[in-house]
Motif scaffolding. Structure first.
Motif, mmCIF file in Angstrom:
data_model
loop_
_atom_site.group_PDB
_atom_site.id
_atom_site.type_symbol
_atom_site.label_atom_id
_atom_site.label_comp_id
_atom_site.label_asym_id
_atom_site.label_seq_id
_atom_site.Cartn_x
_atom_site.Cartn_y
_atom_site.Cartn_z
ATOM 1 N N ALA A 34 0.841 -1.206 0.000
ATOM 2 C CA ALA A 34 0.000 0.000 0.000
ATOM 3 C C ALA A 34 0.873 1.252 0.000
ATOM 4 N N SER A 35 1.918 1.235 0.802
ATOM 5 C CA SER A 35 2.838 2.363 0.866
ATOM 6 C C SER A 35 3.604 2.521 -0.455
ATOM 7 N N ALA A 36 3.979 1.401 -1.070
ATOM 8 C CA ALA A 36 4.731 1.449 -2.336
ATOM 9 C C ALA A 36 3.912 2.091 -3.453
ATOM 10 N N LEU A 37 2.592 1.919 -3.416
ATOM 11 C CA LEU A 37 1.741 2.545 -4.443
ATOM 12 C C LEU A 37 1.887 4.067 -4.382
ATOM 13 N N HIS A 38 1.835 4.605 -3.171
ATOM 14 C CA HIS A 38 1.967 6.046 -2.992
ATOM 15 C C HIS A 38 3.370 6.510 -3.378
ATOM 16 N N TYR A 39 4.368 5.732 -2.938
ATOM 17 C CA TYR A 39 5.773 6.060 -3.229
ATOM 18 C C TYR A 39 6.013 6.141 -4.736
ATOM 19 N N ALA A 40 5.370 5.221 -5.484
ATOM 20 C CA ALA A 40 5.620 5.114 -6.924
ATOM 21 C C ALA A 40 5.048 6.291 -7.714
ATOM 22 N N VAL A 41 4.080 7.004 -7.147
ATOM 23 C CA VAL A 41 3.462 8.098 -7.911
ATOM 24 C C VAL A 41 3.850 9.481 -7.387
#
Lengths: 298, 298
Positions: A34-41
């Motif tokens: 879930a955190s990686a999704l935010h990090y990626a954008v």
């Protein structure tokens, strides 16, 4: 600026949906992914594709902003997913992106693969959700995005050409860089109720310009300025406008392409505003030779 | 058998679309990636998810077979995409799948990542194309598939839990194995014009049974019989019904779950036929202890 605010809000809403914000209880997402999704954008960079998309939608009247916003977010999610997968060790093996560690280094490689996959799925879910407002336009948006993302002619196809011994250069460039710019102009038109086809050329020419500008930046800038590894075209022996035309020739080529882009804008209420947007995009794209110009000579 | 023929035809049509079969001239796909798409979905194995999907659609009247066929193909494309990505070196690092080299070994790692990405995109494109027949059902199919594929509760989320220090076991199992079986029953119902919710439990229970059966096969069979590496649960210290209940206990548990699945079938014209399908699935799932039973003792 209003456009930036709209884009960031639409992306934030999409990511919250992917993290479980829509779940009516009982839905627990794995926290690191879930955190990686935010990090990626984030951080956003120029958000150039959704900016073009919303500019076209506004030039066409933007009578369904919920659809345009969803389209802008979906397009940027696909772009970010492609960056995450392109940075993987088996592709560019990049350490930094937008000035911070790439997703597979900040998290791990499985989470980078999964973050990319999840962003792709989320893009289509965001469009399907917004399509409740207007199923016909919503389905056309999904088809346009799918066409420019996957096989046979989307950005996946573009990357796929890099594993071929003999490359169809025109198909390669159109798919690798052009595809998401064509999606941007087509989806902007569709969201506002217009036919996509007349908008294809504008997207294709902006994409072509962007590729030349990217070749210039890759050749002229260092990694600190780029926020990602520099000199990758030379390192991976990839075709480049700088190799073909030289630096000054590539800059002239870029300006010619953008003039063609402006000439191709279909007749619409916001035609003049769109031409101005392309001019501003051109200015942002055209590299200024950096003070440490040693690479230019090299 | 008619059901198998429908499924294989729908998948072949989808792959042809991804390879450029729909392009009206001028569209050239990269040949190796195009070939990898076909490689990733063949040979078919049991096609258990689309079989369940079409069985539910038929039990509900199957009044829009174009939609049901597209849904069956889309679901299997997502399943195959997940296998390609799960087999990657950074995940299971598997050498064989369905008795032949995995995609990253038969092609290369970038093409395996791209084949998975392209299959995901193609799944949504296949649904959006078929949705011209019935936009409302088509959009519901896209949302159901997206929900069970991505984040926060699809198979991507399921895999994501494997990168967590503390695992929510119930969310993990439901997302990792259950999700695509829930998609199968829900999408079968949606394609035939029914509400998806009453069909969730049947999918969840079949998924639970499948997980127990998979745990049993992983513990009891060798790699030749499985067509993929065996003993992976033990090797990766993954939770397993065999570790929890022992072999005989796991077999009893599997039968109980399947009885519950049959009891959960909503009232519909094809209720008896569906119960029979679940029983047949159960028989196919339940492992017969192999002659070389050394691993059972181990």
């Amino acid at each position: 600026m209003a456009l930036e605010t709209r884009i960031e809000a639409a992306i934030a809403e999409a990511i919250a949906m992917g993290q479980g914000g829509d779940c009516a209880g009982g839905c627990v997402a794995p926290p690191r992914l879930a955190s990686a999704l935010h990090y990626a954008v984030t951080p956003g960079g120029a958000r150039i594709r959704p900016t073009i998309l919303l500019s076209v939608a506004m030039a066409c009247g933007d009578d369904r902003p919920v659809l345009s916003n969803a389209a802008a977010a979906a397009l940027e999610l696909i772009h970010c997913a492609s960056l995450v997968h392109d940075d993987l060790p088996s592709f560019d093996d990049a350490d930094t992106r937008r000035g911070k560690p790439t997703v597979h280094l900040a998290y791990n490689e499985p989470l980078a693969v999964l973050a990319g996959d999840s962003l792709i799925v989320l893009a289509f879910d965001v469009l399907a959700k917004a399509a409740e407002q207007d199923p016909r336009r919503g389905l056309a948006l999904i088809r346009s995005l799918a066409c420019r993302t996957g096989m046979p002619m989307g950005i996946c196809a573009g990357q796929g050409w890099e594993s071929e011994a003999e490359v169809n250069l025109s198909a390669y460039h159109q798919a690798k860089t052009g595809a998401l710019f064509i999606a941007a102009t087509q989806m902007g038109a569709i969201a506002a109720g217009q036919e996509p086809e007349p908008w294809t050329e504008l997207g294709a020419r902006i994409g072509e310009a962007f590729q030349v500008a990217d070749d210039l930046r890759d050749a002229l800038y260092d990694a600190d300025t780029l926020g990602k590894p520099a000199g990758q075209d030379e390192a991976h022996a990839r075709p480049s406008a700088v190799t073909e035309f030289g630096v000054q020739g590539a800059i002239r080529h870029l300006r010619d392409i953008l003039s063609g882009a402006i000439a191709s804008i279909p007749s619409c209420p916001g035609e003049a505003m769109l031409a101005e947007m392309v001019r501003r995009t051109a200015e942002r794209m055209t590299p200024v030779a950096p003070s440490t110009s040693s690479k230019v000579a090299g």
